[in-house]
Design an enzyme around this catalytic site. Sequence first.
Site, PDB file in Angstrom:
ATOM      1  CG  ASP A  12       2.399  -4.074  -9.753  1.00 49.79           C
ATOM      2  OD1 ASP A  12       2.850  -4.701  -8.770  1.00 49.79           O
ATOM      3  OD2 ASP A  12       1.741  -4.621 -10.659  1.00 49.79           O
ATOM      4  CG  HIS A  29       8.659  -5.245  -1.307  1.00 50.47           C
ATOM      5  ND1 HIS A  29       7.791  -4.873  -2.306  1.00 50.47           N
ATOM      6  CD2 HIS A  29       8.345  -6.535  -1.007  1.00 50.47           C
ATOM      7  CE1 HIS A  29       6.977  -5.884  -2.590  1.00 50.47           C
ATOM      8  NE2 HIS A  29       7.300  -6.909  -1.815  1.00 50.47           N
ATOM      9  CG  LEU A 123       4.047  16.521  -2.824  1.00 53.34           C
ATOM     10  CD1 LEU A 123       3.492  16.760  -4.231  1.00 53.34           C
ATOM     11  CD2 LEU A 123       5.161  15.476  -2.896  1.00 53.34           C
TER      12      LEU A 123
END
Length: 231
Positions: A12, A29, A123
């Site tokens: 956020d 963004h 991962l």
Amino acid sequence: MNVPRHIAIIMDGNGRWAQARGLARSEGHRAGSKQVEIIADAAIAEGVQTLTLYAFSTENWNRPKTEVETLMTLFAEYAQHSLNDLQRRGIRLRTIGRMEGLPMLPRMALQRAIEATAKNTTLTLNVALNYGGRAELVDAASKVVAGRVKSGDTSPVTEEEFAAALYAPDLTSPDLLIRTGGELRISNFLLWELSYTEFYFTEVLWPDFGPAELHAAIEEFGNRQRRFGKV
Ligand code: IPE
Ligand code: IPE
Ligand code: MG
């Protein structure tokens, strides 16, 4: 050090990061999307096995149309442009959420990257897209009910049976949840999975959250005592 196997992050603060620089929210963004690669690398270096990133909530559709379109374009670009990097690093990409609700372009690009990286083991990078915690619970409930209508089973539903109907039943629950951007809430993220997760909140905005910040969170996790209801 006791390293969390699975870290979930609520990424956020992109909008405020851009605003502070006099930029459009979309630039925030863009900067935030670059950070994903950096943090995935840092997570690998720390010995983390699974990273779940909250990228778009079921409530985020209520943002201005242009912002939603920017985000959808970024998801498609990410899936296309980072495929080589994902392969090189041995990262397995996957998603949780209502993928069928995404526009064709990001959905197809993500599907391609998911299939291409399916055998990677360094991962697991699990991206929550068009994800809502409540949506996940009702989707799981629907799945359980559908199975039981077929089988005619009316015995009480067990936690195991319900958990098996969630979006990613094979993943362990997050050990650590990080939320950047200073808000102290979970905003409909992983309502089932966070039942015994340790929480770490930081004021740092997502585009500024780097390897040092990740390390600080992991270090704090190492000092926590998890009791799971025991003494
Ligand atoms: C998080 O950043 C990214 C998404 C929700 C997609 P925000 O866009 O919520 O940034 P702030 O909270 O407005 O600063
Ligand atoms: C949470 O951030 C969702 C994502 C990071 C994808 P929001 O910015 O949407 O959360 P609220 O609205 O502040 O609770
Ligand atoms: Mg926000």
